[in-house]
Enzyme design. Structure first.
Site, PDB file in Angstrom:
ATOM      1  N   SER A   1      47.836  80.712   7.926  1.00 24.09           N
ATOM      2  CA  SER A   1      46.907  81.830   7.783  1.00 24.09           C
ATOM      3  C   SER A   1      47.678  83.094   7.434  1.00 24.09           C
ATOM      4  CB  SER A   1      46.144  82.033   9.094  1.00 24.09           C
ATOM      5  OG  SER A   1      47.045  82.414  10.126  1.00 24.09           O
ATOM      6  N   HIS A   2      46.940  84.127   7.058  1.00 24.26           N
ATOM      7  CA  HIS A   2      47.590  85.395   6.731  1.00 24.26           C
ATOM      8  C   HIS A   2      48.405  85.905   7.902  1.00 24.26           C
ATOM      9  CE1 HIS A   2      44.182  86.076   3.594  1.00 24.26           C
ATOM     10  NE2 HIS A   2      45.194  85.436   3.064  1.00 24.26           N
ATOM     11  N   LEU A   3      47.877  85.785   9.112  1.00 25.80           N
ATOM     12  CA  LEU A   3      48.621  86.243  10.278  1.00 25.80           C
ATOM     13  C   LEU A   3      49.905  85.439  10.451  1.00 25.80           C
ATOM     14  CD1 LEU A   3      48.906  87.972  12.793  1.00 25.80           C
ATOM     15  CD2 LEU A   3      47.423  86.365  14.007  1.00 25.80           C
TER      16      LEU A   3
ATOM     17  N   ALA B   1      42.923  80.730   5.208  1.00 23.60           N
ATOM     18  CA  ALA B   1      43.679  81.952   4.991  1.00 23.60           C
ATOM     19  C   ALA B   1      43.374  83.015   6.024  1.00 23.60           C
ATOM     20  CB  ALA B   1      43.409  82.481   3.583  1.00 23.60           C
TER      21      ALA B   1
END
Length: 1182
Positions: free
Chosen positions: A744-746, A1082
């Site tokens: 994921s983005h994190l 994402a």
């Protein structure tokens, strides 16, 4: 230790740690396992501890003593391993809360026990609260006696003492022994009623019913349903009057006779308090026979059925409250709506074959009371009278006892408290042959279970659970058609019976699951130390065998029937498993995914109950002057008494077992590394959370360290889009209390910033590892081998992040931003007017790294297609073949278009001035330190809001919009994406930092203009501004281009890292996959995706996790989300190991092509559309 004094009598209730597992204190290999058990009903918020002179019993310290685990029948159990020959003294203590406060000891002298010096491998110590102790030894290979049968004798002895007035201190001296026997499956109606919490019930030989009322009716600050019920209760003394108050709320005052959720929730809470006696009913004057109550119930039932049928499918809370409220209404069948119902008690009271005293008690306690002011207390009194007259067979005539049993059954029917079996017999005449056979099957398997008693194996329990669930599905199917407006009284009465059967079937499933869980814990141990892969394969049949069965109706969602179906596979699924030559591929992973999805379902259902009841119960309970515990634990009691609680408990137990069997851990490493800092708890990752959490630091830590301190955050929830760098330079590590996609983005941002990041869905594991260290300086170690959290060494150097160390622990986590050089925005080339160019012509200088890579992907896809066609022609003469990859076509509005649009609208100077103010606001935050003050963040938000408002209102020429639309087929749906000069760079990925706007109609100029302007505006969101500041990029240096691409309709999305993100192994790629749109991965939808690893050297593909998402995001043209049962099975990775390997091989081919083309490890986003693999985006992997 001195003997403790007897406490005051208290009413029974479910325990605070309801259905908890028995405590097991570990000992040496030669120790004797001693099982202590005691039957005791306690109040809400209370538990029982075993305290004694041995260290394993706390050395007489209540707070250090083990809590006993609760089992069905209010039996508390603790198992302690003691050396042979040990002599000790002990007692049981009733405590409040987890800290063991306010202990109340059982009466009598200290108990003494000597563990046999030899010959015994285990002991059973059966205790009577404040009474006798019975010890039985078992040798090697022998089993200890069952608990329920032994404690049944204890209940009978206590019952005899209560009848003879010998002074038992039981919480409820009228609680009769179970009539079901030790092997009963607990279908007895009273076992499923709430415990009586009202004033003590008495037998009367004259009219001693009081009209006196004690209460508080404080209506100050109340409004709506709460005000109506409290004020109405003040004026209504008896149950009939209170039912009229509820009827007015649910029917008379309801719009179109359809009550709101607020009214339903308040009414259920109030009716539950009436049913338990918490809200008192007294004589109200006059004579009102039960037919009046029945008429009111019919009116309320009609409105409840209407609202459940019409709103339940869109509001599960309405279905929840409406269904449970039905169970508190009296019956309105023909026998109870006649002018003089329940006349049998009159004949019984005038019999000549019973003693005069008993005759007087029946007349004044029951007959006269029922015919004047019937109420819930009468049912409990009648049950107590029945227990009394049947306690000694032969004491009273058989005909009298028979008549009293018949009357009791009639009264149970009136209060809708009959057994499930009796209720099903009532609805049977209206069923067709197939449905009747379903009821017959349930009766048959239930009879087998009852006959087996405590010796019933798990298969028998699952068989009955399966049959009960099938019966319930039949009932719900019949109820799904809704109630007609003109339904006659008889039809409504039959529908009420169906509804009561459906609710009672759910209650019975609660009991079955409780027994199943106890059996499972006995089999594998509370800590699952006895689990094996053979167990797990068997569980896969139970849990997964019917997970796609049946349609998810609104009522089923409200009652969690799907959860019951997940656990009711039965012997057919198990037999299928046994016929297989080998276990299912990766059965622990498959089972774990199903269980995690189930646990999330139970959490959502529990939250539904909390939202519906907690605040309302507290406000109304205070207004009515109830004891605090009555309303503060109301929702907790509802949750613990619901099927969802058993499902939650079972899923947690089996998840723990599957982790052990798979050789895994409840912990998941997203970013490996080590870190030191204060362990602080925060609800979410947002700017300022570090400063807000520093108050949790221990006093010693605050005294020894001045100013901001490094911190490791224990985070309750995250969306996956949080910005790490913006949290300040003191963030050292993240522990997230739920699963999240690794890619994921994190996850990408934590790797970019060098912040160790771990997740764990097991709250018990998190509590065990972290709770005792909260507010202290700890060390977090995260690697592919596991996760550890420990107290940091005092005064030592703190190794952080990538292994660097410093005395102050200042070089890890967000401190990594200080170690890496400031990111460079690079030179840009701006156009002077709004321009649209093909995506293939984009360069880094004109449109940013993302647009340039998208153009390069189009060129690479064209080459792959040509190569595939040539290979196919050479092989078989056909040009039809599947290319390694494809890419979506599109156009780009390059750098300078945003400023040109602002100039065209006369807003260029205003924009420049606001960006200048932005630099000042950010500088002010930096001077404040860390995440900044609340006022500083507010000032920053104000400037960001002004800039975004300006950009969102910019206009784009019709010519430019037509050129964008002309690049696609008419009516095509497009996605409008960002491509800034400060994202997709080797030192600054900016993953998810700027907006992408999907589902845009390319032929709609207004929608297209709004989407482009929206992407421009996202350049100046708070988190984007703070991220650039943390990276050392001036705000005025940032530019935004906009990519417009054809939107795909993916069957399966993926995120691929061509270098393993945790181990750093360049020869192993890691991929995560989920159905539908890539936003699931994402942006970090809660849950676990399919995870695959592929070895570039051997082409070996390994599935390390199965997807457990509860929903999938779908493209336009279908529903926004679908349930797991809808999409899980047909999705490619779920089909077989061969399909998963094929997917992995295709990802290997794509990884090789992209690494060769772009010259390094890549972070790739893509999808499968049919058989075609599309790469949507690639950037350098952090």
């Amino acid at each position: 230790m001195p003997r403790q004094q007897r406490g005051r009598r208290q009413q029974p209730a479910r325990p605070a740690r309801g259905l908890a597992a028995p405590v097991c204190a570990q000992g040496g290999g030669d120790d004797v396992l001693v099982r202590f058990s005691v039957q005791r009903e306690v109040k809400f918020g209370e538990a029982v501890r075993l305290v004694g002179s041995h260290p394993s019993l706390g050395n007489w310290k209540v707070r250090k003593a083990p809590s006993m685990g609760w089992r069905e029948g209010h039996i508390w159990v603790a198992e302690v391993a003691l050396p042979p020959g040990t002599a000790l003294e002990f007692k049981c203590v009733r405590v409040k809360g987890e800290d063991g406060g306010d202990g109340r000891w059982e009466d009598g002298d200290n108990r003494s026990l000597v563990v046999p010096a030899g010959g015994a491998s285990s002991l059973s110590v059966l205790l009577e609260w404040g009474g006798e102790m019975h010890v039985q030894a078992a040798g090697a290979g022998e089993e200890l006696p069952g608990l329920e049968g032994a404690h049944q004798q204890q209940r009978e002895r206590e019952w005899e003492r209560s009848r003879s007035g010998s002074g038992s201190d039981s919480d409820d001296s009228w609680a009769p022994p179970s009539s079901g026997g030790s092997g009963s499956s607990f279908d007895d109606s009273m076992a499923l009623l709430p415990q009586w919490q009202g004033k003590e019930l008495r037998f009367m030989q004259s009219n001693e019913h009081s009209r006196d009322r004690r209460g508080v009716w404080d209506t100050a600050g109340l409004e709506g349903p709460a005000l109506h019920l409290v004020a109405g209760d003040r004026d209504a003394a008896n149950w009939l009057g209170k039912l009229e108050v509820v009827k007015k709320l649910l029917v008379d005052n309801a719009p179109e006779l359809r009550p709101s959720l607020d009214a339903l929730a308040h009414a259920y809470i109030y009716m539950q308090w009436l049913a338990t006696g918490a809200v008192e009913c007294v004589e109200g004057g006059g004579h009102h026979r039960p037919n009046r109550h029945a008429e009111l119930a019919r009116s309320m039932f009609r409105s409840l059925e209407w609202v459940i049928g019409e709103q339940g499918h869109v509001s599960p809370a309405v279905a929840l409250a409406g269904r449970r409220l039905q169970s508190r209404l009296p019956s309105f069948t023909e026998q109870f709506t006649q002018s003089v119902p329940l006349t049998r008690i009159r004949d019984i009271a005038h019999r000549n074959d019973i003693p005069r005293d008993l005759k007087a008690e029946i007349k004044h306690t029951l007959q006269n009371k029922l015919h004047r002011n019937a109420g819930p207390e009468d049912l409990h009194t009648t049950e107590a009278m029945l227990a009394r007259v049947t306690a000694n067979p032969g004491e009273f005539s058989e005909s009298f006892v028979h008549e009293f049993r018949v009357f009791t059954a009639e009264l149970r029917d009136f209060f809708n408290a009959g057994s499930l079996t009796d209720m099903l017999n009532d609805v049977r005449p209206g069923l067709d042959e197939a449905s009747a056979k379903l009821l017959d099957h349930f009766g048959w398997v239930k009879g087998e279970l009852d006959a087996a008693g405590e010796g019933a194996d798990q298969n028998k329990l699952i068989d009955v659970l399966h049959a009960a669930t099938s019966v319930r599905a039949l009932l719900m199917s019949g109820l799904s058609s809704g109630l007609r407006n003109d339904a006659p009284d008889r039809a409504m009465a039959m529908r009420q019976k169906w509804r009561q059967c459906e609710v009672r079937a759910e209650d019975y499933a609660f009991v079955l699951l409780s027994r199943f869980i106890n059996s499972l814990e006995y089999q594998v141990g509370v800590c699952c130390t006895g689990v094996s892969c053979q167990h797990v394969c068997g569980w896969d049949g139970w849990v997964g065998g019917r997970h796609a069965t049946g349609k998810a109706t609104p009522e089923r969602a409200g009652g969690l029937a799907e959860g019951g179906r997940l656990l009711a596979a039965g012997q057919r699924a198990e037999a299928t498993l046994q016929q297989r030559p080998a276990p299912l591929p990766s059965p622990p992973h498959r089972l774990k995914a199903t269980l995690q999805r189930l646990r999330r379902l139970t959490e959502a259902y529990s939250q539904l109950m909390l939202d519906a009841y907690s605040g309302r119960a507290a406000a109304m309970g205070r207004a009515l002057g109830l004891e605090v515990e009555r309303y503060m634990v109301f929702t907790e009691a509802e949750i613990r008494a619901s099927l969802v609680f058993q499902l939650s408990k079972l899923s947690s137990l089996l998840i723990k077992a599957t982790n052990i069997c798979a050789g895994g851990s409840p912990w998941d490493v997203v970013m490996a590394g080590s870190a030191e800092g204060l362990l602080l708890r925060v609800p979410a990752l947002e700017p300022g959370c570090l400063d807000a959490a520093h108050g949790q630091a221990s006093r010693a830590q605050r005294c020894t360290t001045a100013g901001a301190q490094d911190a490791i955050l224990l985070v309750q929830g995250a969306t996956g889009d949080e910005e790490v760098a913006a949290l300040g330079p003191n963030l050292r590590g993240i522990i997230l209390q739920h699963d999240l996609p690794h890619l994921s983005h994190l996850g990408v941002r934590t790797r970019q910033e060098g912040v160790p990041f771990v997740t764990c869905e097991d709250n018990e594991a998190v509590a065990w590892a972290a709770d005792s260290l909260m507010g202290q300086r700890v060390r977090l170690e995260a690697s592919a081998d596991g996760v550890s959290i420990s107290a940091a060494a005092a005064g030592g150097a703190a190794a952080n992040g990538n292994g660097s160390s410093s005395k102050n622990g200042s070089s890890n986590g967000s401190g990594a931003a200080a170690r890496r050089p400031a990111a460079s925005a690079g030179a840009v080339e701006r156009v002077r007017s709004v321009t649209v160019v093909p995506l293939e012509e984009a360069t880094v200088a004109t449109a940013g790294a993302k647009a340039a890579s998208c153009g390069e992907l189009l060129r690479l896809a064209a080459a792959c297609s040509t190569a595939a066609a040539s290979a196919a022609t050479a092989a078989n003469g056909s040009s039809t073949s599947t290319a390694i990859m494809s890419a979506p076509d599109g156009v780009v509005l390059p750098f300078g278009c945003m400023e040109a649009a602002a100039a065209a609208d006369g807003k260029q100077e205003r924009l420049a001035g606001l960006i200048g103010q932005l630099e000042g606001a950010v500088a002010g935050l930096a001077q404040a330190g860390g995440g900044g003050s609340a006022s500083g963040l507010a000032a920053l938000d104000a400037v960001c809001g002004d800039i975004q408002g300006l950009l969102a209102g910019l206009t784009i020429s019709q010519q430019a919009l037509q050129r964008v639309a002309g690049a696609f087929k008419p009516g095509a749906t497009v996605i409008v994406r960002s491509s800034a000069n400060v994202e997709d760079l080797a030192g600054m990925s900016g993953a998810g930092l700027y907006d992408s706007i999907p589902n845009v109609d390319s032929g709609n100029p207004g929608a297209l203009q709004a989407a482009v302007a929206g992407v421009w505006a996202s350049l100046f969101s708070r988190r984007a501004v703070l991220s650039r500041h943390a990276a050392g990029v001036p705000q005025e240096a940032s530019c935004m281009a906009v990519v417009v691409q054809r939107q795909l309709a993916p069957d399966l999305c993926f995120v691929l890292h061509t270098r393993h993100p945790v181990t750093g192994d360049a020869d192993v790629l890691s991929a995560e996959l989920a159905p539908g749109l890539g936003e699931t991965l994402a942006s970090g939808t809660r849950g676990t995706p399919w995870r695959m690893e592929a070895d570039k050297r051997t082409s070996a593909v390994t599935t390390t996790a199965f997807a457990n998402f509860s929903k999938a995001l779908l493209p336009p043209g279908g529903p926004a989300v679908v349930t797991a049962a809808r999409w899980l099975l047909p999705c490619p990775p779920a089909v077989s190991e061969e399909v998963r390997k094929g997917v992995g091989m295709r990802l290997l081919a794509v990884a090789a092509a992209l690494e060769h083309e772009f010259g390094g490890a890549q972070d790739v986003e893509g999808c499968f559309v049919g058989n075609d693999l599309y790469v949507v985006q690639t950037r350098p992997q952090p």
